[in-house]
Structure formats: C-alpha cells, structure tokens
Design a protein around this motif. Structure first.
Motif, PDB file in Angstrom:
ATOM      1  N   ARG A  97      42.830  18.720  22.804  1.00  0.00           N
ATOM      2  CA  ARG A  97      41.646  19.467  22.386  1.00  0.00           C
ATOM      3  C   ARG A  97      41.992  20.633  21.477  1.00  0.00           C
ATOM      4  NH1 ARG A  97      39.759  20.527  28.359  1.00  0.00           N
ATOM      5  NH2 ARG A  97      40.988  22.322  27.813  1.00  0.00           N
ATOM      6  N   THR A  98      43.135  21.213  21.687  1.00  0.00           N
ATOM      7  CA  THR A  98      43.514  22.452  21.023  1.00  0.00           C
ATOM      8  C   THR A  98      45.031  22.564  21.125  1.00  0.00           C
ATOM      9  OG1 THR A  98      43.141  24.859  21.067  1.00  0.00           O
ATOM     10  CG2 THR A  98      43.173  23.751  23.190  1.00  0.00           C
ATOM     11  N   ALA A  99      45.599  23.632  20.640  1.00  0.00           N
ATOM     12  CA  ALA A  99      47.018  23.872  20.901  1.00  0.00           C
ATOM     13  C   ALA A  99      47.180  23.982  22.424  1.00  0.00           C
ATOM     14  CB  ALA A  99      47.484  25.154  20.223  1.00  0.00           C
ATOM     15  N   TYR A 100      48.389  23.692  22.911  1.00  0.00           N
ATOM     16  CA  TYR A 100      48.618  23.749  24.352  1.00  0.00           C
ATOM     17  C   TYR A 100      50.075  24.067  24.626  1.00  0.00           C
ATOM     18  CZ  TYR A 100      50.439  18.998  23.700  1.00  0.00           C
ATOM     19  OH  TYR A 100      51.151  17.909  23.271  1.00  0.00           O
ATOM     20  N   LEU A 101      50.332  24.452  25.887  1.00  0.00           N
ATOM     21  CA  LEU A 101      51.686  24.733  26.351  1.00  0.00           C
ATOM     22  C   LEU A 101      52.159  23.559  27.186  1.00  0.00           C
ATOM     23  CD1 LEU A 101      51.277  28.397  27.658  1.00  0.00           C
ATOM     24  CD2 LEU A 101      51.806  27.637  25.342  1.00  0.00           C
ATOM     25  N   ARG A 102      53.407  23.184  27.018  1.00  0.00           N
ATOM     26  CA  ARG A 102      54.036  22.179  27.885  1.00  0.00           C
ATOM     27  C   ARG A 102      55.132  22.896  28.675  1.00  0.00           C
ATOM     28  NH1 ARG A 102      55.045  16.745  25.453  1.00  0.00           N
ATOM     29  NH2 ARG A 102      52.934  16.533  26.272  1.00  0.00           N
ATOM     30  N   TYR A 109      64.030  27.131  32.276  1.00  0.00           N
ATOM     31  CA  TYR A 109      62.696  26.625  31.968  1.00  0.00           C
ATOM     32  C   TYR A 109      62.592  26.457  30.468  1.00  0.00           C
ATOM     33  CZ  TYR A 109      60.443  27.098  36.459  1.00  0.00           C
ATOM     34  OH  TYR A 109      60.081  26.912  37.754  1.00  0.00           O
ATOM     35  N   VAL A 110      61.830  25.489  30.064  1.00  0.00           N
ATOM     36  CA  VAL A 110      61.514  25.329  28.652  1.00  0.00           C
ATOM     37  C   VAL A 110      59.998  25.291  28.557  1.00  0.00           C
ATOM     38  CG1 VAL A 110      61.678  23.837  26.630  1.00  0.00           C
ATOM     39  CG2 VAL A 110      63.638  24.069  28.166  1.00  0.00           C
ATOM     40  N   VAL A 111      59.464  26.107  27.679  1.00  0.00           N
ATOM     41  CA  VAL A 111      58.032  26.085  27.417  1.00  0.00           C
ATOM     42  C   VAL A 111      57.871  25.736  25.951  1.00  0.00           C
ATOM     43  CG1 VAL A 111      55.859  27.365  27.456  1.00  0.00           C
ATOM     44  CG2 VAL A 111      57.615  27.820  29.203  1.00  0.00           C
ATOM     45  N   GLU A 112      57.121  24.678  25.699  1.00  0.00           N
ATOM     46  CA  GLU A 112      56.855  24.251  24.332  1.00  0.00           C
ATOM     47  C   GLU A 112      55.431  24.646  23.971  1.00  0.00           C
ATOM     48  OE1 GLU A 112      59.598  20.215  24.487  1.00  0.00           O
ATOM     49  OE2 GLU A 112      57.413  20.029  24.547  1.00  0.00           O
ATOM     50  N   VAL A 113      55.258  25.140  22.761  1.00  0.00           N
ATOM     51  CA  VAL A 113      53.932  25.414  22.234  1.00  0.00           C
ATOM     52  C   VAL A 113      53.652  24.320  21.218  1.00  0.00           C
ATOM     53  CG1 VAL A 113      52.453  27.046  21.017  1.00  0.00           C
ATOM     54  CG2 VAL A 113      54.201  27.895  22.605  1.00  0.00           C
ATOM     55  N   HIS A 114      52.606  23.528  21.496  1.00  0.00           N
ATOM     56  CA  HIS A 114      52.243  22.398  20.638  1.00  0.00           C
ATOM     57  C   HIS A 114      50.981  22.739  19.855  1.00  0.00           C
ATOM     58  CE1 HIS A 114      54.706  19.064  22.479  1.00  0.00           C
ATOM     59  NE2 HIS A 114      54.886  20.037  23.350  1.00  0.00           N
ATOM     60  N   ASP A 115      51.040  22.599  18.563  1.00  0.00           N
ATOM     61  CA  ASP A 115      49.850  22.721  17.725  1.00  0.00           C
ATOM     62  C   ASP A 115      49.485  21.320  17.268  1.00  0.00           C
ATOM     63  OD1 ASP A 115      47.740  23.666  16.236  1.00  0.00           O
ATOM     64  OD2 ASP A 115      48.967  24.252  14.535  1.00  0.00           O
ATOM     65  N   GLY A 116      49.239  20.452  18.228  1.00  0.00           N
ATOM     66  CA  GLY A 116      49.046  19.036  17.963  1.00  0.00           C
ATOM     67  C   GLY A 116      47.800  18.689  17.189  1.00  0.00           C
ATOM     68  N   THR A 117      46.757  19.504  17.279  1.00  0.00           N
ATOM     69  CA  THR A 117      45.511  19.162  16.611  1.00  0.00           C
ATOM     70  C   THR A 117      45.471  19.611  15.160  1.00  0.00           C
ATOM     71  OG1 THR A 117      44.482  21.209  17.372  1.00  0.00           O
ATOM     72  CG2 THR A 117      44.198  19.252  18.760  1.00  0.00           C
ATOM     73  N   SER A 118      46.411  20.425  14.749  1.00  0.00           N
ATOM     74  CA  SER A 118      46.387  20.954  13.388  1.00  0.00           C
ATOM     75  C   SER A 118      47.661  20.593  12.635  1.00  0.00           C
ATOM     76  CB  SER A 118      46.180  22.475  13.443  1.00  0.00           C
ATOM     77  OG  SER A 118      46.131  23.014  12.158  1.00  0.00           O
ATOM     78  N   THR A 119      48.686  21.408  12.773  1.00  0.00           N
ATOM     79  CA  THR A 119      49.921  21.218  12.001  1.00  0.00           C
ATOM     80  C   THR A 119      50.885  20.229  12.645  1.00  0.00           C
ATOM     81  OG1 THR A 119      51.071  23.000  13.149  1.00  0.00           O
ATOM     82  CG2 THR A 119      49.800  23.602  11.177  1.00  0.00           C
ATOM     83  N   ILE A 121      53.099  20.994  14.699  1.00  0.00           N
ATOM     84  CA  ILE A 121      54.366  21.708  14.906  1.00  0.00           C
ATOM     85  C   ILE A 121      54.533  21.990  16.395  1.00  0.00           C
ATOM     86  CG2 ILE A 121      55.564  23.910  14.521  1.00  0.00           C
ATOM     87  CD1 ILE A 121      54.312  23.931  11.715  1.00  0.00           C
ATOM     88  N   VAL A 122      55.768  21.860  16.880  1.00  0.00           N
ATOM     89  CA  VAL A 122      56.112  22.167  18.262  1.00  0.00           C
ATOM     90  C   VAL A 122      57.237  23.196  18.243  1.00  0.00           C
ATOM     91  CG1 VAL A 122      57.007  21.278  20.445  1.00  0.00           C
ATOM     92  CG2 VAL A 122      55.509  19.853  19.027  1.00  0.00           C
ATOM     93  N   VAL A 123      57.058  24.279  18.983  1.00  0.00           N
ATOM     94  CA  VAL A 123      58.103  25.286  19.139  1.00  0.00           C
ATOM     95  C   VAL A 123      58.555  25.241  20.588  1.00  0.00           C
ATOM     96  CG1 VAL A 123      58.667  27.744  19.029  1.00  0.00           C
ATOM     97  CG2 VAL A 123      57.136  26.741  17.324  1.00  0.00           C
ATOM     98  N   SER A 124      59.842  25.027  20.796  1.00  0.00           N
ATOM     99  CA  SER A 124      60.418  24.918  22.128  1.00  0.00           C
ATOM    100  C   SER A 124      61.211  26.186  22.433  1.00  0.00           C
ATOM    101  CB  SER A 124      61.327  23.687  22.168  1.00  0.00           C
ATOM    102  OG  SER A 124      61.907  23.545  23.428  1.00  0.00           O
ATOM    103  N   VAL A 125      60.856  26.858  23.550  1.00  0.00           N
ATOM    104  CA  VAL A 125      61.483  28.135  23.886  1.00  0.00           C
ATOM    105  C   VAL A 125      62.083  28.045  25.290  1.00  0.00           C
ATOM    106  CG1 VAL A 125      61.106  30.615  24.159  1.00  0.00           C
ATOM    107  CG2 VAL A 125      59.774  29.339  22.464  1.00  0.00           C
TER     108      VAL A 125
END
Length: 173
Positions: A97-102, A109-119, A121-125
C-alpha cells in the motif's frame, strides 16, 4: 523539522543503536481521512546513518496500530525461541500500500525500509538494539494511541471492532 511536518507530529517507532537509526514519524496526529471508523494517517520513515540518510512517505491506518502491537508480541516470542532455523521476518505496515518496514530478527537486527510502491528502493540497516527496545516501542505505541484517539490506551486492553491480519511475513506456528 521540515516545513510539511505539523507541530503536533510525533514518533511512533524509533529503532536505534549508537551510529544509526530508523524512525517512523507521524506528520500530524490528525487523520488525513476517516472512513467507516478507520482513520488514515500520514507518516514518514526516516533513515539516519553515516552512510545514507533518507525519508520516504509511509501511510498507515488505525488498524495498523494493532498490527504493530501484535508484531512486537511476535518478535518477543520469537526471541524467546532461540532454536529457530530461520530468522523471524515481518512487515509493518503491510507491504503493497505504501512504503513499509521489514523486520528481520537476527543478530544484529536488520530493518529494511522498502519504497516498493514508488522507487522500489530498499535500504537495509543493521541495528544493535539493546534488550529494552521492545518495552520502549510499546511505550511509544501507547503514547501514539492516546494522542491519536481511537478509544484505547493500550493495545493489549483494547477490544478492536475487528481483528486486522498480522503483517504479511509473520510466520505461524
């Protein structure tokens, strides 16, 4: 604070170690839309590190607050089961639906920020969070629920009108 963030904005999620963080900030405690008893909110996921800094729009609704509480419970339960073959993985809010956290419960811990609906791009931290992060997350959730209304001080004591689904990748026992 950027010019689009309202004075009543607050942090719903803050995951951090000494050098990097991911947070979800509500842009306002006022819903942007309310339909059939569900309130929709504008927020942003913010990544801060020495390598990359970024912000992406992340929308969620009042049902997602209950999902966040259940996700914290599931992570805590997974931590207690040390013999898991695969790390616990779950999304918040639900992907698509929108960007989300995995969340990937591993060491660290790894938290990924996914901007799946737009760009897309995934940032893994990777984050070396202390043991108190779940309790702190529950406190933030309770504060957000109180600020947003919704009729419940604590997700554990609330009786929702309906049971929203757990985040997509939450394993079942």
């Amino acid at each position: 604070m950027d010019t689009n963030t309202q004075p009543d904005a607050m942090e719903l999620i803050r995951l951090a170690d000494l050098s990097q963080s991911i947070s979800v900030r509500l842009r306002s405690t006022e819903p942007t839309l309310e339909s059939l008893g569900v309130r929709y909110y504008d927020a942003e996921a913010v990544v801060t590190s020495g390598f990359v800094n970024g912000t992406v729009y992340l929308g969620f609704d009042s049902e997602d607050l209950s999902d966040w509480g259940r996700l914290l419970d599931a992570i805590e339960e997974a931590e207690q089961e040390a013999d898991l073959d695969e790390p616990f993985t779950a999304d918040w809010p639900q992907s698509g639906r929108t960007a989300y956290l995995r969340f990937i419960s591993d060491d660290p811990y790894v938290v990924e920020v996914h901007d799946g609906t737009s760009t897309q791009i995934v940032v893994s931290v990777p984050l070396d969070m202390g043991e108190e992060w779940i309790a702190e997350s529950r406190e933030r959730l309770a504060a957000a629920r109180a600020a947003l209304g919704g009729g419940a001080e604590d997700y554990r004591g609330a009786i929702p009108d309906h049971e929203p689904a757990l985040p997509h990748d939450t394993p079942t026992a």
